[in-house]
Design a protein around this motif. Sequence first.
Motif, PDB file in Angstrom:
ATOM      1  N   THR A  53     -28.146   0.395  13.171  1.00 38.13           N
ATOM      2  CA  THR A  53     -28.765  -0.207  14.352  1.00 38.13           C
ATOM      3  C   THR A  53     -27.944  -1.407  14.822  1.00 38.13           C
ATOM      4  O   THR A  53     -27.750  -1.614  16.028  1.00 38.13           O
ATOM      5  CB  THR A  53     -30.226  -0.593  14.051  1.00 38.13           C
ATOM      6  OG1 THR A  53     -30.910   0.606  13.674  1.00 38.13           O
ATOM      7  CG2 THR A  53     -30.912  -1.208  15.243  1.00 38.13           C
ATOM      8  N   ASP A  84     -34.236  -0.355  18.009  1.00 38.90           N
ATOM      9  CA  ASP A  84     -35.491  -0.323  17.235  1.00 38.90           C
ATOM     10  C   ASP A  84     -36.593  -0.962  18.067  1.00 38.90           C
ATOM     11  O   ASP A  84     -36.811  -2.160  18.013  1.00 38.90           O
ATOM     12  CB  ASP A  84     -35.337  -1.113  15.921  1.00 38.90           C
ATOM     13  CG  ASP A  84     -34.602  -0.320  14.853  1.00 38.90           C
ATOM     14  OD1 ASP A  84     -34.386   0.884  15.064  1.00 38.90           O
ATOM     15  OD2 ASP A  84     -34.271  -0.912  13.824  1.00 38.90           O
ATOM     16  N   SER A  95     -35.314   1.393  10.806  1.00 41.79           N
ATOM     17  CA  SER A  95     -35.505   2.376  11.882  1.00 41.79           C
ATOM     18  C   SER A  95     -36.385   3.503  11.364  1.00 41.79           C
ATOM     19  O   SER A  95     -36.195   3.994  10.258  1.00 41.79           O
ATOM     20  CB  SER A  95     -34.164   2.935  12.332  1.00 41.79           C
ATOM     21  OG  SER A  95     -33.324   1.902  12.739  1.00 41.79           O
ATOM     22  N   ASP A 114     -29.060   6.568  17.806  1.00 44.12           N
ATOM     23  CA  ASP A 114     -29.188   5.801  16.567  1.00 44.12           C
ATOM     24  C   ASP A 114     -30.249   6.513  15.725  1.00 44.12           C
ATOM     25  O   ASP A 114     -31.323   6.829  16.228  1.00 44.12           O
ATOM     26  CB  ASP A 114     -29.627   4.367  16.893  1.00 44.12           C
ATOM     27  CG  ASP A 114     -29.810   3.512  15.642  1.00 44.12           C
ATOM     28  OD1 ASP A 114     -29.222   3.851  14.589  1.00 44.12           O
ATOM     29  OD2 ASP A 114     -30.540   2.496  15.711  1.00 44.12           O
TER      30      ASP A 114
HETATM   31 MG   LIG Z   1     -31.548   1.366  11.966  1.00 43.13          MG
END
Ligand SMILES: [Mg+2]
Length: 562
Positions: A53, A84, A95, A114
């Motif tokens: 992330t 996120d 996440s 992601d």
């Molecule tokens: Mg993450």
Amino acid sequence: MTATGRPIIVVCLLIFAFRWVFLLLFKAFVNITEEISKRRTFAIISHPDAGKTTLTEKLLLYGGAVQLAGSVTARKNQRATTSDWMELEKKRGISISSTVLQFDYNGYRLNLLDTPGHKDFSEDTYRVLTAVDSVVMVIDAAKGIEPQTRKLFEVCRQRGVPIFTFMNKCDRPMKDPLALVDELERVLGIGAFPVNWPIGDGFDFRGVFDRQTSQMHLFERTVGGKFRAPVSVGGVDDPAVRGQLDDTTFNKTVEELEMLETAGEVFDDAAVIAGKSTPVFFGSASNNFGVQLLLDGFLKHAPAPKSRVMGGIEISPTNPEFSGFIFKIQANMDPKHRDRIAFVRVCSGKFERDMTVHHSRSAKKVRLSSSHKLFGNERETVDEAFPGDVIGLVGHDSFGIGDTLTTDPKILYKEIPRFTPEAFAHLHNPNTAKFKQFRQGLEQLMQEGVIQALYLRNSSIKTPLLAAVGPLQFEVVQFRLESEYGAASRLEAAPWTVVRWLPTDMKEDDLDALSLPTGSRIAYDIGKNPVVLFQNEWSANYFSETNKNCPLSALPAQTARE
Ligand SMILES: [Mg+2]
Ligand SMILES: Nc1nc2c(ncn2[C@@H]2O[C@H](COP(=O)(O)OP(=O)(O)OP(=O)(O)O)[C@@H](O)[C@H]2O)c(=O)[nH]1
């Protein structure tokens, strides 16, 4: 005039008469080919906490898509990253769900996904891998290859997805870089070509040496890594660059680079595209070190969308018929719009808003009027999209994960993998006044594929037994029921850890005749297929011994047959 001359004249006349149509078709073909060549669709994968992330955020910063990177550590102050955005992700700093981010950079259109690293959410990650053309694999340079990275790598290898490696967290004491490269080759069995090389490590991590341009890139830290890191660039002998390094760091780097050169490996584009070799980049996402080099290096070598083979038929992205498949569904992404988005990967042809397509599950024609380009939980109406793009469609309750949408009903994608649940629990509604919200929330989460429902045979318990890949998914269900539907819930652990599907043609009498090990139960899945729940693997094996004519399957028959 000869008989053979006549058809030629007729064809010429036809071409002349319809020259505008031919010209338009030709232009459309050139246009779509050009658009495809600009698309790069990729996922960021790794073991939890390696920095996916953070890297995503920094790629957005360098791609010019955000001005200020929302640092993950800033979550403590309730400032979320773009990627996120879920309430629980902000709270926990991990996440939970994959996120789609589309942005333009240097003439390319990037579709970045992601993914969550935790194994309990791996079903989501694996679905995402069906929708991308390449991946960036993030490795914590202090830890090397961790178990979840290895599993995800295996999936990429099976699919032949090209892999780019980012050795992250070089600002911390890290493993010897030569050992890290060796680990890639030894543990993953893939060729590794270091595109750049770290200069120093830990607190003394100063930058990287780009082996393709023979330039040293020395970075300066910025406060909290919010802005792009200033960088000075020069050759190894450049006094301005040399003067910034102490002798030990300089000599060690030069020595390691010489060793790499002696090995004599060259960058092999074909091996990268075939997924047999991975270009390796070093850096530190949180400090913005090496992010620009990764982004530029990735774009130089990553593949544009290519053909997909379905049931022996090759579907080229330039095929004029539009086609795509749904790989993810998510509701309530934006509290302002309490709706449900189906994420579609466009595979061929051109998507146009308001177009009518064939929907594989219902075999009906549907009009796609509400289409969006996605950026985390933000969305913007999109009028057209091309192969490689991920778009969000709103307002179609009949859409499910795995469905194909196409203007040519002969095209049918069967991309989505299924997983066998390993965690089971009953979910109770403690507040009868909230029954409607509870049921609606649960139904929605099942459509998203977060959990599955099973119904115990001959049971007085009304609530379904929930089945998930990992127990954290139950936590997500409870949290989302409460925050998105206002419905509290009570979780009751169930004693089973293994589920196996029985042959679909079994009648009730056949089920009665089965000899079940102690503690096992028969149940039905949502499609009314019979399953057996076992307390452990041993019990499942014992069942197979004692019921020789009753084969068990780890997945429902339809999927197992595919
Ligand atoms: Mg993450
Ligand atoms: N020192 C250092 N820490 C970093 C770096 N990159 C990320 N981190 C930290 O590592 C932790 C995990 O980062 P994330 O980006 O959330 O990791 P992730 O891979 O997305 O984690 P999951 O999605 O939950 O699997 C955070 O505390 C980051 O601040 C880095 O380059 N150096």
